[in-house]
Scaffold this motif. Structure first.
Motif, short mmCIF file in Angstrom:
data_model
loop_
_atom_site.label_atom_id
_atom_site.label_comp_id
_atom_site.label_asym_id
_atom_site.label_seq_id
_atom_site.Cartn_x
_atom_site.Cartn_y
_atom_site.Cartn_z
N ASN A 121 43.69 81.26 97.44
CA ASN A 121 43.36 81.93 98.73
C ASN A 121 41.84 81.91 98.69
O ASN A 121 41.46 81.44 99.82
N ILE B 297 43.34 82.92 108.77
CA ILE B 297 44.71 83.18 108.32
C ILE B 297 45.41 82.08 108.50
O ILE B 297 46.51 81.61 107.83
N GLU B 298 45.51 81.37 109.71
CA GLU B 298 46.33 80.14 110.25
C GLU B 298 46.00 79.03 109.09
O GLU B 298 47.03 78.25 108.55
N LEU C 3 45.39 79.42 105.88
CA LEU C 3 45.93 79.75 104.52
C LEU C 3 47.58 79.62 104.85
O LEU C 3 48.39 79.32 104.11
N TRP C 4 48.09 80.02 105.83
CA TRP C 4 49.38 79.89 106.36
C TRP C 4 50.03 78.32 106.37
O TRP C 4 51.18 78.21 105.89
N ASP C 5 49.27 77.56 106.86
CA ASP C 5 49.38 76.09 106.78
C ASP C 5 49.86 75.72 105.27
O ASP C 5 50.54 74.67 104.97
N ASN C 6 49.24 76.44 104.35
CA ASN C 6 49.34 75.92 102.97
C ASN C 6 50.57 76.89 102.40
O ASN C 6 50.80 76.82 101.19
N GLN C 7 51.40 77.52 103.16
CA GLN C 7 52.52 78.21 102.75
C GLN C 7 52.05 79.54 101.80
O GLN C 7 52.82 79.76 101.06
N ILE C 8 51.09 80.04 102.00
CA ILE C 8 50.45 81.25 101.40
C ILE C 8 50.61 82.38 102.39
O ILE C 8 49.79 82.32 103.17
N TYR C 9 51.19 83.22 102.09
CA TYR C 9 51.54 84.48 103.14
C TYR C 9 50.31 85.39 103.01
O TYR C 9 49.82 85.79 101.97
N ILE C 10 49.48 85.52 104.00
CA ILE C 10 48.30 86.37 104.13
C ILE C 10 48.28 87.06 105.28
O ILE C 10 48.39 86.53 106.60
N ASP C 11 47.94 88.45 105.28
CA ASP C 11 47.74 89.15 106.60
C ASP C 11 46.36 89.54 106.47
O ASP C 11 45.62 89.22 105.62
#
Length: 220
Positions: free
Chosen positions: A153, A175-176, A178-186
């Motif tokens: 992250n 956040i997007e 990181l999400w593109d890398n399939q890592i869930y992050i809020d």
């Protein structure tokens, strides 16, 4: 960091390949507009091209032939066409390798590395900004003769900020990324990771390296 262009019209396959390459420390460049592809290749100057045979408006074989007349960029066909005739044509027209879907991921990555090695391609210079050097492949940042290991992250956050150095990057954009890398992050997880990343940068002598722009995001 090698630049690898993905010329594939299936979004699921395209995204999967991009993710695999990003996790290998490469910089994937995805083609989503299938007009003037040779111009896109010329402007991007990738180290390697992953090319499908079936593309909107034209076939990969004719595209390979055109690209080969204009460039010596290595081309690996990644396709569901599994006939010996198609493979022979692809290699005869200048393809460097031919891999059929569904592919075995470790084998695909090994053959990509092999073609890059044979081509003599050199990776892009490591990202550098204001005394900080980021090594995405090995997962660390260095400055002032010291290094700090980064989590995935932290690595993605810093890479995104360095890619847009001097610009304000919103929390939503981070956040997007990181999400593109399939890592869930809020949003809260981003704050925690940002605090840890700043502490590591401060230990490298880079206090205040990441600035908070209240109501807008972060900026190097």
């Amino acid at each position: 960091m090698f630049k690898i262009m993905i010329i594939e019209d299936d979004p699921a396959v395209r995204d999967e390949l991009a993710l695999l390459l990003k996790n290998e420390g490469c910089r994937p460049i995805t083609v989503t507009v299938f007009e003037n592809i040779p111009t896109q290749v010329s402007e991007c100057k990738p180290d390697l091209i992953l090319l499908d045979l079936g593309l909107p408006g034209r076939d990969g074989l004719s595209l390979c032939a055109q690209l080969r007349r204009e460039s010596d960029t290595p081309i690996i066909f990644v396709t569901s066409h599994d006939s010996a005739y198609d493979e022979l044509n692809a290699l005869s027209l200048g393809g460097d390798d031919y891999i059929t879907k569904p592919y075995n991921v470790p084998v695909l990555l090994a053959r990509i590395r092999s073609v890059l090695r044979r081509s003599g391609a050199r990776p892009e210079t490591l990202p550098h900004f204001n005394g900080l050097t980021l090594n995405p492949t090995k997962g660390y940042a260095s400055a002032n003769g010291q290094t700090a290991e980064l989590t995935r992250n932290e690595l993605q956050i810093l890479a995104c900020l360095m890619e847009h150095a001097g610009e304000i990057v919103s929390r939503a954009d981070l956040i997007e990324a990181l999400w593109d890398n399939q890592i869930y992050i809020d949003d809260n997880t981003l704050s925690v990771n940002m605090t840890r990343l700043r502490a590591k940068l401060e230990a490298l002598g880079l206090s205040g390296f990441i600035k908070t722009r209240r109501g807008m995001g972060y900026q190097l």
